[in-house]
Design an enzyme around this catalytic site. Structure first.
Site, PDB file in Angstrom:
ATOM      1  N   LYS A  13       0.837  -1.218   0.000  1.00 13.60           N
ATOM      2  CA  LYS A  13       0.000   0.000   0.000  1.00 13.60           C
ATOM      3  C   LYS A  13       0.861   1.252   0.000  1.00 13.60           C
ATOM      4  O   LYS A  13       0.634   2.176  -0.778  1.00 13.60           O
ATOM      5  CB  LYS A  13      -0.902   0.042   1.252  1.00 13.60           C
ATOM      6  CG  LYS A  13      -1.852  -1.120   1.383  1.00 13.60           C
ATOM      7  CD  LYS A  13      -2.728  -0.991   2.624  1.00 13.60           C
ATOM      8  CE  LYS A  13      -1.975  -1.015   3.939  1.00 13.60           C
ATOM      9  NZ  LYS A  13      -1.302  -2.293   4.251  1.00 13.60           N
ATOM     10  N   ARG A  88      -9.459   1.342   8.470  1.00 14.10           N
ATOM     11  CA  ARG A  88      -9.041  -0.018   8.771  1.00 14.10           C
ATOM     12  C   ARG A  88     -10.128  -0.789   9.487  1.00 14.10           C
ATOM     13  O   ARG A  88      -9.947  -1.963   9.788  1.00 14.10           O
ATOM     14  CB  ARG A  88      -7.836   0.065   9.694  1.00 14.10           C
ATOM     15  CG  ARG A  88      -6.577  -0.453   9.112  1.00 14.10           C
ATOM     16  CD  ARG A  88      -5.564  -0.406  10.230  1.00 14.10           C
ATOM     17  NE  ARG A  88      -4.404  -1.138   9.910  1.00 14.10           N
ATOM     18  CZ  ARG A  88      -3.372  -0.636   9.243  1.00 14.10           C
ATOM     19  NH1 ARG A  88      -3.401   0.588   8.777  1.00 14.10           N
ATOM     20  NH2 ARG A  88      -2.329  -1.387   9.031  1.00 14.10           N
ATOM     21  N   ARG A 127      11.925  -5.753   4.701  1.00 12.38           N
ATOM     22  CA  ARG A 127      11.651  -4.318   4.583  1.00 12.38           C
ATOM     23  C   ARG A 127      12.572  -3.505   5.492  1.00 12.38           C
ATOM     24  O   ARG A 127      12.842  -3.886   6.629  1.00 12.38           O
ATOM     25  CB  ARG A 127      10.200  -4.027   4.963  1.00 12.38           C
ATOM     26  CG  ARG A 127       9.934  -2.519   5.054  1.00 12.38           C
ATOM     27  CD  ARG A 127       8.501  -2.178   5.043  1.00 12.38           C
ATOM     28  NE  ARG A 127       7.770  -2.784   6.153  1.00 12.38           N
ATOM     29  CZ  ARG A 127       6.471  -2.670   6.284  1.00 12.38           C
ATOM     30  NH1 ARG A 127       5.770  -2.030   5.388  1.00 12.38           N
ATOM     31  NH2 ARG A 127       5.876  -3.241   7.305  1.00 12.38           N
ATOM     32  N   ARG A 160      11.266  -2.156  11.162  1.00 14.20           N
ATOM     33  CA  ARG A 160      10.210  -1.673  12.052  1.00 14.20           C
ATOM     34  C   ARG A 160       9.986  -2.642  13.201  1.00 14.20           C
ATOM     35  O   ARG A 160      10.037  -3.848  13.018  1.00 14.20           O
ATOM     36  CB  ARG A 160       8.903  -1.496  11.259  1.00 14.20           C
ATOM     37  CG  ARG A 160       8.820  -0.151  10.581  1.00 14.20           C
ATOM     38  CD  ARG A 160       7.677  -0.037   9.613  1.00 14.20           C
ATOM     39  NE  ARG A 160       6.421  -0.633  10.034  1.00 14.20           N
ATOM     40  CZ  ARG A 160       5.317  -0.609   9.289  1.00 14.20           C
ATOM     41  NH1 ARG A 160       5.330  -0.007   8.110  1.00 14.20           N
ATOM     42  NH2 ARG A 160       4.220  -1.174   9.711  1.00 14.20           N
ATOM     43  N   ARG A 171      -0.776  -9.094  13.067  1.00 16.54           N
ATOM     44  CA  ARG A 171      -1.303  -8.056  12.179  1.00 16.54           C
ATOM     45  C   ARG A 171      -2.155  -8.672  11.073  1.00 16.54           C
ATOM     46  O   ARG A 171      -3.167  -8.102  10.672  1.00 16.54           O
ATOM     47  CB  ARG A 171      -0.147  -7.247  11.589  1.00 16.54           C
ATOM     48  CG  ARG A 171       0.499  -6.326  12.633  1.00 16.54           C
ATOM     49  CD  ARG A 171       1.852  -5.841  12.214  1.00 16.54           C
ATOM     50  NE  ARG A 171       1.835  -5.013  11.029  1.00 16.54           N
ATOM     51  CZ  ARG A 171       2.915  -4.742  10.298  1.00 16.54           C
ATOM     52  NH1 ARG A 171       4.087  -5.234  10.651  1.00 16.54           N
ATOM     53  NH2 ARG A 171       2.798  -3.980   9.240  1.00 16.54           N
TER      54      ARG A 171
HETATM   55  P1  AP5 Z   1       4.904  -1.632   1.839  1.00 12.37           P
HETATM   56  O1  AP5 Z   1       4.608  -0.770   0.660  1.00 12.37           O
HETATM   57  O2  AP5 Z   1       5.705  -1.060   2.949  1.00 12.37           O
HETATM   58  O3  AP5 Z   1       3.556  -2.320   2.362  1.00 12.37           O
HETATM   59  P2  AP5 Z   1       2.328  -1.746   3.171  1.00 12.37           P
HETATM   60  O4  AP5 Z   1       1.096  -2.365   2.593  1.00 12.37           O
HETATM   61  O5  AP5 Z   1       2.397  -0.258   3.258  1.00 12.37           O
HETATM   62  O6  AP5 Z   1       2.624  -2.450   4.574  1.00 12.37           O
HETATM   63  P3  AP5 Z   1       2.587  -1.867   6.041  1.00 12.37           P
HETATM   64  O7  AP5 Z   1       3.307  -2.874   6.894  1.00 12.37           O
HETATM   65  O8  AP5 Z   1       3.040  -0.462   6.094  1.00 12.37           O
HETATM   66  O9  AP5 Z   1       1.093  -1.982   6.319  1.00 12.37           O
HETATM   67  P4  AP5 Z   1       0.399  -1.970   7.623  1.00 12.37           P
HETATM   68  O10 AP5 Z   1      -0.943  -1.791   7.105  1.00 12.37           O
HETATM   69  O11 AP5 Z   1       0.561  -3.129   8.520  1.00 12.37           O
HETATM   70  O12 AP5 Z   1       1.173  -0.816   8.441  1.00 12.37           O
HETATM   71  P5  AP5 Z   1       0.764   0.674   8.787  1.00 12.37           P
HETATM   72  O13 AP5 Z   1       1.986   1.473   8.820  1.00 12.37           O
HETATM   73  O14 AP5 Z   1      -0.372   1.127   7.963  1.00 12.37           O
HETATM   74  O15 AP5 Z   1       5.639  -2.954   1.289  1.00 12.37           O
HETATM   75  C1  AP5 Z   1       6.095  -3.970   2.170  1.00 12.37           C
HETATM   76  C2  AP5 Z   1       7.466  -4.476   1.710  1.00 12.37           C
HETATM   77  O16 AP5 Z   1       7.338  -5.168   0.475  1.00 12.37           O
HETATM   78  C3  AP5 Z   1       8.471  -3.348   1.444  1.00 12.37           C
HETATM   79  O17 AP5 Z   1       9.750  -3.752   1.817  1.00 12.37           O
HETATM   80  C4  AP5 Z   1       8.389  -3.131  -0.061  1.00 12.37           C
HETATM   81  O18 AP5 Z   1       9.585  -2.637  -0.559  1.00 12.37           O
HETATM   82  C5  AP5 Z   1       8.083  -4.527  -0.572  1.00 12.37           C
HETATM   83  N1  AP5 Z   1       7.218  -4.517  -1.750  1.00 12.37           N
HETATM   84  C6  AP5 Z   1       6.192  -3.651  -2.024  1.00 12.37           C
HETATM   85  N2  AP5 Z   1       5.602  -3.970  -3.210  1.00 12.37           N
HETATM   86  C7  AP5 Z   1       6.260  -5.076  -3.674  1.00 12.37           C
HETATM   87  C8  AP5 Z   1       6.099  -5.889  -4.850  1.00 12.37           C
HETATM   88  N3  AP5 Z   1       5.148  -5.643  -5.771  1.00 12.37           N
HETATM   89  N4  AP5 Z   1       6.935  -6.941  -4.993  1.00 12.37           N
HETATM   90  C9  AP5 Z   1       7.900  -7.212  -4.055  1.00 12.37           C
HETATM   91  N5  AP5 Z   1       8.103  -6.474  -2.938  1.00 12.37           N
HETATM   92  C10 AP5 Z   1       7.294  -5.421  -2.734  1.00 12.37           C
HETATM   93  O19 AP5 Z   1       0.232   0.482  10.290  1.00 12.37           O
HETATM   94  C11 AP5 Z   1       1.090   0.073  11.326  1.00 12.37           C
HETATM   95  C12 AP5 Z   1       0.315  -0.002  12.614  1.00 12.37           C
HETATM   96  O20 AP5 Z   1      -0.197   1.313  12.949  1.00 12.37           O
HETATM   97  C13 AP5 Z   1      -0.916  -0.898  12.621  1.00 12.37           C
HETATM   98  O21 AP5 Z   1      -0.597  -2.230  12.896  1.00 12.37           O
HETATM   99  C14 AP5 Z   1      -1.749  -0.240  13.720  1.00 12.37           C
HETATM  100  O22 AP5 Z   1      -1.291  -0.601  14.985  1.00 12.37           O
HETATM  101  C15 AP5 Z   1      -1.482   1.244  13.521  1.00 12.37           C
HETATM  102  N6  AP5 Z   1      -2.454   1.880  12.611  1.00 12.37           N
HETATM  103  C16 AP5 Z   1      -2.177   2.487  11.417  1.00 12.37           C
HETATM  104  N7  AP5 Z   1      -3.299   2.943  10.840  1.00 12.37           N
HETATM  105  C17 AP5 Z   1      -4.315   2.617  11.683  1.00 12.37           C
HETATM  106  C18 AP5 Z   1      -5.719   2.794  11.638  1.00 12.37           C
HETATM  107  N8  AP5 Z   1      -6.343   3.398  10.602  1.00 12.37           N
HETATM  108  N9  AP5 Z   1      -6.465   2.327  12.681  1.00 12.37           N
HETATM  109  C19 AP5 Z   1      -5.871   1.739  13.737  1.00 12.37           C
HETATM  110  N10 AP5 Z   1      -4.554   1.520  13.839  1.00 12.37           N
HETATM  111  C20 AP5 Z   1      -3.777   1.945  12.821  1.00 12.37           C
HETATM  112 MG    MG Z   2       2.761   1.094   4.862  1.00  6.78          MG
END
Ligand code: AP5
Ligand code: MG
Length: 213
Positions: A13, A88, A127, A160, A171
């Site tokens: 994402k 979410r 990552r 992270r 997660r």
């Molecule tokens: P990346 O692009 O980083 O993936 P992502 O979908 O952004 O993954 P996240 O881990 O950031 O998602 P998340 O939803 O768990 O975390 P968030 O920060 O939102 O890609 C992942 C890896 O793969 C990278 O190394 C990338 O280079 C590689 N990659 C990408 N595309 C690829 C491809 N096509 N092929 C190969 N490799 C690829 O949330 C973190 C925490 O914050 C949550 O757990 C929660 O506690 C809190 N939080 C955040 N938002 C909320 C909310 N709205 N409500 C409640 N809690 C929340």
């Molecule tokens: Mg992300």
């Protein structure tokens, strides 16, 4: 244009949202990045969010919704934005919808980046993230020019805290229980578009731009 990115943790994402933001000149709004910046700066919000995040749980809706609504009310969001990691939960989606309806507005696209669970754990352990500017790398797929250093801002890259395999499993469970229902929610609103997130990231982006135009 107002876009939501949906998908499991690690689906890509953030990677895709950054490219969308650049191509369409709209801000990339990531609630995860906002929380991580607050943790890094030692704010009260950061302290509160950290416990939930490190356990792989969601930060409570009350806290998250306020932060998001404040962010999208800022000037740079006037012409649209790409939301990454929000909504979410169904209550978060409903609050966002109500806020937009009051402005006579709506979400244009919810892009679901589809990646099976098997691929996720492998991606997350490779990552590396920059906590200063939010850039993301992967030790195999997108290595930084200099190991451990952000190409964009020169800061140190980190694994992270929530990317440890056991936390990733939590997660994924939280995603299936609380976030996946949003796929039906946005399908019913006729804005859901699913792309195959297992493809190379450039090909995923091409599929997304074919949808957005
Ligand atoms: P990346 O692009 O980083 O993936 P992502 O979908 O952004 O993954 P996240 O881990 O950031 O998602 P998340 O939803 O768990 O975390 P968030 O920060 O939102 O890609 C992942 C890896 O793969 C990278 O190394 C990338 O280079 C590689 N990659 C990408 N595309 C690829 C491809 N096509 N092929 C190969 N490799 C690829 O949330 C973190 C925490 O914050 C949550 O757990 C929660 O506690 C809190 N939080 C955040 N938002 C909320 C909310 N709205 N409500 C409640 N809690 C929340
Ligand atoms: Mg992300």
């Amino acid at each position: 244009m107002k876009i939501i990115m949906l998908g499991a943790p690690g689906a890509g994402k953030g990677t895709q949202a950054k490219m969308i933001a650049e191509k369409y000149s709209i801000p990339h709004v990531s609630t995860g990045d906002i929380f991580r910046a607050n943790i890094k700066n030692g704010t009260e919000l950061g302290k509160e969010a950290k416990g939930y995040m490190d356990a792989g749980k969601l930060v409570p809706d009350e806290l998250t919704v306020k932060i998001l609504l404040d962010r999208v009310a800022q000037d740079d969001c006037k012409n649209g934005y790409v939301l990454d990691g929000f909504p979410r939960t169904i209550p978060q989606a409903e609050v966002l919808e109500d806020a937009l309806t009051k402005l006579g507005d709506k979400i244009d696209y919810a892009i679901n980046v589809d990646v099976p669970d098997e691929n996720i754990v492998r991606r997350m352990s490779g990552r590396r993230a920059c906590l200063k500017c939010g850039a993301t790398y992967h030790i195999e797929h997108i290595p930084p020019k200099q190991e451990g250093i952000c190409d964009t801002c020169g800061s140190e890259l980190v694994l992270r805290d929530d990317d440890k395999p056991e936390t990733v499993q939590n997660r994924l469970k939280v995603y299936h229980d609380q976030t996946q229902p949003l796929i039906d929610f946005y399908t019913a609103k006729n804005v859901l578009k699913t792309v195959d997130g297992t493809k190379d990231m450039k090909d995923v982006f091409a599929d997304i731009t074919a949808i957005l135009g």
